[in-house]
Enzyme design. Sequence first.
Site, PDB file in Angstrom:
ATOM      1  N   ARG A  62      17.957  36.520  68.697  1.00 23.65           N
ATOM      2  CA  ARG A  62      17.202  37.658  69.228  1.00 23.65           C
ATOM      3  C   ARG A  62      17.665  38.962  68.574  1.00 23.65           C
ATOM      4  O   ARG A  62      16.861  39.834  68.238  1.00 23.65           O
ATOM      5  CB  ARG A  62      17.375  37.716  70.749  1.00 23.65           C
ATOM      6  N   HIS A  66      15.319  41.616  66.547  1.00 22.04           N
ATOM      7  CA  HIS A  66      15.223  43.013  66.967  1.00 22.04           C
ATOM      8  C   HIS A  66      15.702  43.964  65.874  1.00 22.04           C
ATOM      9  O   HIS A  66      15.243  45.106  65.798  1.00 22.04           O
ATOM     10  CB  HIS A  66      16.012  43.236  68.259  1.00 22.04           C
ATOM     11  N   ASP A  74      18.484  45.638  58.406  1.00 27.58           N
ATOM     12  CA  ASP A  74      19.489  46.529  57.828  1.00 27.58           C
ATOM     13  C   ASP A  74      20.716  46.711  58.719  1.00 27.58           C
ATOM     14  O   ASP A  74      21.534  47.599  58.481  1.00 27.58           O
ATOM     15  CB  ASP A  74      18.868  47.901  57.543  1.00 27.58           C
ATOM     16  N   SER A  76      20.907  47.936  61.585  1.00 29.59           N
ATOM     17  CA  SER A  76      20.891  49.160  62.396  1.00 29.59           C
ATOM     18  C   SER A  76      21.056  48.869  63.881  1.00 29.59           C
ATOM     19  O   SER A  76      21.527  49.721  64.637  1.00 29.59           O
ATOM     20  CB  SER A  76      19.615  49.960  62.141  1.00 29.59           C
ATOM     21  N   ASN A  94      16.722  46.685  74.278  1.00 31.69           N
ATOM     22  CA  ASN A  94      17.932  46.096  73.701  1.00 31.69           C
ATOM     23  C   ASN A  94      19.134  46.122  74.635  1.00 31.69           C
ATOM     24  O   ASN A  94      20.211  45.627  74.273  1.00 31.69           O
ATOM     25  CB  ASN A  94      18.304  46.821  72.396  1.00 31.69           C
ATOM     26  N   HIS A 191      11.710  31.440  71.167  1.00 39.16           N
ATOM     27  CA  HIS A 191      11.879  31.425  72.618  1.00 39.16           C
ATOM     28  C   HIS A 191      12.334  30.060  73.117  1.00 39.16           C
ATOM     29  O   HIS A 191      12.519  29.870  74.318  1.00 39.16           O
ATOM     30  CB  HIS A 191      10.574  31.827  73.310  1.00 39.16           C
ATOM     31  N   ASP A 251      14.335  23.364  69.799  1.00 38.25           N
ATOM     32  CA  ASP A 251      13.387  22.252  69.674  1.00 38.25           C
ATOM     33  C   ASP A 251      11.974  22.797  69.819  1.00 38.25           C
ATOM     34  O   ASP A 251      11.758  24.005  69.765  1.00 38.25           O
ATOM     35  CB  ASP A 251      13.689  21.162  70.708  1.00 38.25           C
TER      36      ASP A 251
END
Length: 319
Positions: A62, A66, A74, A76, A94, A191, A251
Site C-alpha cells: 500500500r 501511495h 520517488d 516522497s 495516509n 486488496h 491470491d
Amino acid sequence: MGAMIQMLSTPFLFLLLSLWSLGDGLSLNYYDNTCQGFESTITDVVKKTTKNDKTVPAALLRMHFHDCFIRGCDGSVLLNSVGNNTAEKDGPPNISLHAFYVIDKAKQAVEAMCPGVVSCADILALAARDAVVISGGPTWDVPKGRKDGRVSKAIETRQLPAPTFNISQLQQSFSQRGLSMADLVTLSGGHSLGFAHCSSFRNRIHSFNTNNDIDPSLAPAFAANLRSICPLKNTAKNAGSSMDPSPTTFDNNYFKVVLQGKSLFSSDEALMTTSGTKGLVSQFASSKGAFNKAFVKSMIKMSSLTGGQEVRLDCRKVN
C-alpha cells in the site's frame, strides 16, 4: 487505495506529467557496478520483520502504491513533516500507513554495504515486490534507478483514488498516470492483502442513498455482518474488516468476493459496472495464474513512474 480527491483540472494534469517520466533511466542492472547483492539484503529485512508482524507485507504494498500515485515513485511518502510543511505520510488517506521502520532498516543495511548509492524509492519498490512474494504471490525483476524526491505535501494526497470512487472517477485517476482500465482492475487485486477500517466502507452500510440504507449490491448477510462490526454510532477506533478471507495471502480471492457482492469498497464494486472490467474480474477470479501474470506487468508499469532528484541518505529527510 486512498482517500477522496477532487477531479483534476487540465493544467494540473500537465503539472503531473511534467513531474513524472515513464521509466526514464531505469534498468534491471542499474546497480550491477555500484552495489551488487543489495536486493537480498532488502529481502532479508522484509522477511524478518514479517515474522514479527504479519501486517508488514500489506503495509509495504500500500505504501508503494501511495508513493507512486502522487509525484511518481520517488519515496516522497517516506519523508517526515518538517516545520510548517505537512508531509504526505500525515495526509488524511495516509494516516493509517505503517511499517515505515521496515524501509528504515533496509536503508540502514544497504547504506552499510554501499553508502549513498541506492535510493529509498528503489528500496520501497523492491520491498513491495518482496512483500508480494513472501505472501505467496508472483516474483519479478524490478527495474531500478529511481531517484528520491525532495517535496512531500499532505495536500497532494487528495490525488489518491478514494474507496468511494465510481468507475469514471477511477478511470480518470488511473489514466492521468498512464495506467489503463486493465491496470485498474489488476492493481485493485492488491486488496488481496490487508485490513480496512470502518471509515473506508461506512458509506455502503449506513445511509447509502435516499432509497437504501445499505448498498443493494452487497450480499445481505455480508452487509449485516459489516453493520455489526461497524455500527452507526460508537464504533471502536480500530474496528474494520479484512479485505478478503485470506488477508495475509496474496491470491485471487479478492476477485471472487467482488463477484459475490462481498467486497468492502465502493471502488471495488465499481469494477462490476462495465463489461470490460467485470470480464477481467471474472477472468482473474477463475485463474490465479492469469492474475499473477497481469499483476506483474501492471506493477512494473506503475512503479516505472519516476520523478525524484537525489539519493537520500536518510529516507525520512532530504539531504
